[in-house]
Scaffold this motif. Structure first.
Motif: not given
Length: 314
Positions: A4, A9, A12, A41, A169, A172-173, A226, A228
């Motif tokens: 990311l 990328t 995104r 993200s 991800p 990031f979440d 990935d 999430s």
């Protein structure tokens, strides 16, 4: 794991909302401090930029994000007009400012500075507030304040951005959730008072054994992909807001650390096979590159994968 960073990328980073954050930084004359200066993200963008002094007022476009920064330069005096309200303050290194989403904003400051900052999508914060039972998040514009946990989280993100490979991800979440909870708890309005919001005070219990089995089953099936926070929460049948607390209560560690631990455990099992290459192991446990896998393995095990395999098979 999906990359990311700002160097790749485009699917995104090319999202219109993300592009608006980049354009906003550019309008203020931001220049990258490090090779990786921006990552994003769908709900959170992070950046690390240097800015010249801004002697003349600059009007910037409204953002769909709540903007939170940490000053790494200064001290400097910032003058702004946010949503039609003029504010002015002396910002010291380590202090922060917050601007709510969709604010008209005009800026001026007296000397060069360096900033680490995040852009938290307004719809995401509203979602977390709703899951917490707080309704819509009414964030407060604030200038020149100190919030040590928030600062540590933002700086940790800018450091993570520099590691080889990518920000996962799930990382990031988790970062988005931590920042959202902190904003709701300390910097939102309730009954006219900033910080009176009780988000984060939910006393959800631990995940049940059945919920944990469902989460583990999902991870085992998709370890090379990935994963999430929404995926994990959905497996447990909970909102992500309640899942994070319930998971940590049950397991004793946040979901992203737990998942990395499982990836490393599985990697060790695969490394015991002489026919599986290091790069194949990396892919099978969810890393996009051998270098990223090697760095994470080294940090958890204390030696590179190749050395661990040599010792384990000797």
């Amino acid at each position: 794991m999906m990359n990311l960073s700002d160097s790749s990328t485009p699917a995104r980073d090319g999202h219109p909302d993300i592009l608006s954050a980049k354009a906003w930084i550019g309008k203020l004359g931001g220049s990258p401090v490090r090779p990786q200066s921006f990552a994003a993200s769908p709900v959170l963008a992070i950046g690390h930029f240097r800015f010249d002094g801004l002697a003349e007022e600059v009007e910037c476009p409204k953002l769909p994000f709540h903007y939170i920064s940490v000053a790494l330069g200064g001290p400097l005096v910032i003058e702004a007009c946010l949503g039609g309200e003029k504010v002015k303050g002396r910002v010291l290194p380590g202090q922060s400012l917050i601007m709510a989403a969709e604010r008209s904003n005009v800026w001026r400051w007296d000397r060069p500075t360096e900033e680490a900052h995040v852009f938290l999508h307004a719809e995401f914060l509203d979602r977390i507030a709703d899951e917490a039972g707080n309704g819509r998040a009414d964030i407060s514009d604030r200038l020149a304040f100190t919030d040590t946990p928030l600062r540590h989280t933002i700086l940790a993100l800018t450091e993570e951005m520099q590691r080889p490979g990518s920000i996962s991800p799930l990382f990031f979440d988790m970062a988005a959730d931590v920042i959202a909870r902190r904003i709701l708890f300390r910097h939102c309005q309730k009954d006219g008072k900033a910080g009176a919001n009780t988000a984060g005070a939910n006393t959800a219990g631990a995940l049940t054994a059945r919920q944990l089995r469902r989460v583990l089953s999902l991870v085992e099936d998709r370890l090379s992909e990935d994963i999430s926070l929404d995926d994990l929460a959905g497996a447990a049948g909970l909102s992500r807001f309640h899942f994070v607390r319930a998971f940590k209560t049950a397991v004793g560690t946040p979901p992203h650390r737990w998942l990395v631990g499982l990836r490393i455990k599985r990697a060790k099992e695969l490394l015991l096979s002489r026919t599986t290459t290091i790069i194949e192991v990396a892919s099978l446990v969810g890393f996009e590159s051998q270098s990223h896998f090697g760095q994470v393995f080294l940090s958890h095990v204390g030696m590179p994968p190749r050395e661990w395999r040599r010792r384990a098979l000797s």
